[in-house]
Design an enzyme around this catalytic site. Sequence first.
Site, PDB file in Angstrom:
ATOM      1  N   TRP A 196      26.947  16.829  34.942  1.00 42.62           N
ATOM      2  CA  TRP A 196      27.329  15.880  34.283  1.00 42.62           C
ATOM      3  C   TRP A 196      26.708  14.669  34.051  1.00 42.62           C
ATOM      4  O   TRP A 196      26.760  14.119  33.039  1.00 42.62           O
ATOM      5  CB  TRP A 196      28.826  15.424  35.364  1.00 42.62           C
ATOM      6  N   LYS A 197      25.762  14.161  34.963  1.00 44.00           N
ATOM      7  CA  LYS A 197      24.995  13.109  34.818  1.00 44.00           C
ATOM      8  C   LYS A 197      24.097  13.185  33.595  1.00 44.00           C
ATOM      9  O   LYS A 197      23.965  12.244  32.739  1.00 44.00           O
ATOM     10  CB  LYS A 197      24.082  12.998  36.299  1.00 44.00           C
ATOM     11  N   ILE A 226      15.729  -9.435  42.502  1.00 45.82           N
ATOM     12  CA  ILE A 226      16.543  -9.006  43.848  1.00 45.82           C
ATOM     13  C   ILE A 226      15.531  -7.968  44.316  1.00 45.82           C
ATOM     14  O   ILE A 226      15.477  -7.573  45.475  1.00 45.82           O
ATOM     15  CB  ILE A 226      17.614  -8.159  43.409  1.00 45.82           C
ATOM     16  N   HIS A 279      23.527  -3.966  35.132  1.00 43.22           N
ATOM     17  CA  HIS A 279      24.036  -2.668  34.913  1.00 43.22           C
ATOM     18  C   HIS A 279      24.289  -2.349  33.406  1.00 43.22           C
ATOM     19  O   HIS A 279      24.560  -1.307  32.826  1.00 43.22           O
ATOM     20  CB  HIS A 279      25.209  -2.216  35.759  1.00 43.22           C
TER      21      HIS A 279
END
Length: 764
Positions: free
Chosen positions: A18-19, A437, A700
């Site tokens: 799927w990924k 981050i 993202h």
Amino acid sequence: MAKNSVLGYPRIGADREWKKALEAYWAGRLEEPQLHSALKDLRLQNWRNLQERGIDWIPVGDFSYYDQVLDTAVMFGLVPPRFGYEGGTVPLSVYYGMSRGTKTAAACEMTKWFNTNYHYIVPELQGVSPVLTENKPLLAYREAKSELGIDGRPVLLGPLTLLKLSKGYDPSEMDVWLERLLPLYVQILQELADEGVAWVQLDEPILVLSLEEPDLRRLKYVCETFAASVPGVNLMLQTYFESVDHYQEMISLPVGGIGLDFVHGRSGNLEALRAYGFPADKVLGAGIINGRGIWKAPLRETWELLKELQTYVTPDRLLLQTSCSLLHVPVTARQETQLTRELRDALAFADEKLDELVFLTQALGQDRESGVIAGKLEENDRIHAALAQAEARNRGDVQQAVAVIREQPLDRSLPFAERYKAQMARMQLPLFPTTTIGSFPQSAEVRRARRQWRTGELSESQYAAFIREEIDRWIRLQEDIGLDVLVHGEFERTDMVEFFGEKLAGFAFTQNGWVQSYGSRCVKPPVIYGDVAFTGEMTVEETKHAQSRTKRPVKGMLTGPITILNWSFVREDIPREQIAYQLAYALRQEVEALERAGIGIIQVDEPAIREGLPLREAEQAAYLAWSIRAFRLATCTVRATTQIHTHMCYCEFHDMIDAIAAMDADVISIETSRSHGELIGSFERNTYTQGIGLGVYDIHSPRIPAIGEMTAMIDRALRVLDPRLFWINPDCGLKTRNSEETVLALRNMVEATKQLREQHAFTR
């Protein structure tokens, strides 16, 4: 006889097919028809597996191209105007635009699904009018029946949960929105009834939270509307993740069945059953197999639970289920051949849980002392006993050390105001320090080198040299961009939890234990199966190397104890609090090693602290207390001039400000861009007096944020936050972005900061 079912099955495939299909499509290597074909093959494979393993009620409609909440939103046409949707079936370009963002439109907010590690896309209701774009459950039902002859059970996210998880409307408009959505739900159910569907799984997990009277009234109205409008369909009103508070009200609803969690909500739901019984005209969906854990069920104990449940409901009205969707566990344990025998035998991923369900269903009507059943129960007892007796679970040195330090004071040597002033003077940092981050892009070259090192094609020294070169390159880039506090980039790390687990005792690692975190992002959580212990320095070498290449401060980067706990599959024989303290003690030793190496800023990330928060309000204070204690245990022994940072992302923090402050970190960075600055409202209502960085752009999404977007967000924050304590950073780590996107976005961030420094020069 009793029947069985699962509430959902992993969509990613045993080998993450799927990924791979999604990412190939996004990269332009797969055309849309090919994507549909690949995902259909996987969907059929999943249904066929459930069918062949003996599952009676097979869910259809739980499969998704990204996220099940997003699916529900687009099914009702709930597409924010910024995506240019013009009606009809929502195209994939809009669907993925909502989830990932486009060059011109910011992605929809993403946050945690209740208290799990899964993220869902938050529906936005402002400026939209709901309309049924397509009947997704019906399409799934037809496909399963025509392709495999499966008379499936369509899965539908209920209207109460959908609205409670949505944003963009005033709470006073809840009933208005309910009236808008109910006719569309009725249309879906009527079309399913016309197709011959007998049962629909109506997921309302919001019912395990503390609901007030208006919500109970709404629930009653919804169920009565469905019963009156579509009498031909039985609804399985499904809850999970906890017990329900309003059991009496639920069992009086006009539905065909009620699904209850007897794993995480066992005590509360059993107590309700004992007090009020169960209606004779309803099916009890008993969630007896843990859909969130990876351990084999204690079959003897589960057998006894089923015997008690049969005193409240006849076998023909008992449906044995997983406690929630199996979305939260890996697909199959059959590939895990490299673990110790006692650990491998104790694992149960999705497929093994199906086998447990089928065994219990078949055994329920038989004598427990019969040969096959007795043998199975004895084998299960032996597996659990072998793991309990393993040396890794009985380390007296760890248990004694943690018992001592958990009773010690956990305060820093100076209060925040005094130590922060000393820290900033030591580091010579400007107003609005800029940083990231922690991680930088994991390029194809980085991944290839790691793979070659793991397979022996690169020696230890060759791989270490490669990592140093990557660190050097990104130190130069960070200096060129103009960042104030640098990071080494984490090129040696695959995953922020797995990396530390590999270097600590008490952890094990699966070969293929992947689960979906968000979108195509899959993670392979470590398994904490024994007592956790520090075995040697984990991050010092790379951090020291980075610091030797620059005069600017470099942050040491660690993952915090609660995040490691919540992002791992955890042993169940001791309290989670005890595991947290073991992790904290091990991390304290790494923090102290970094400080000895001359590192003046150490970031101990806790992005998962919120998601471990119990759903029941009565249990939340205790969890936060020991979580905060674990963080402070890991960080409190450093000198006053050593600055402790932490990071949190993609959670609702408005009701946790006091707990965050109690962690006593010198600086905390929090995601805010994907929620469009809404978190800033929390600080407009609550005072926060320590260092803070609110992420100024969403990592993202592939879009490069404009300077003006960032300055506007920062300006609002500075109305309520002290500029002298304010840091500027992206939302999260940058490992999933490419180098070009990263550099361009960071240059804009630094330019925005320069403009702000000119505006606030007097603040110095």
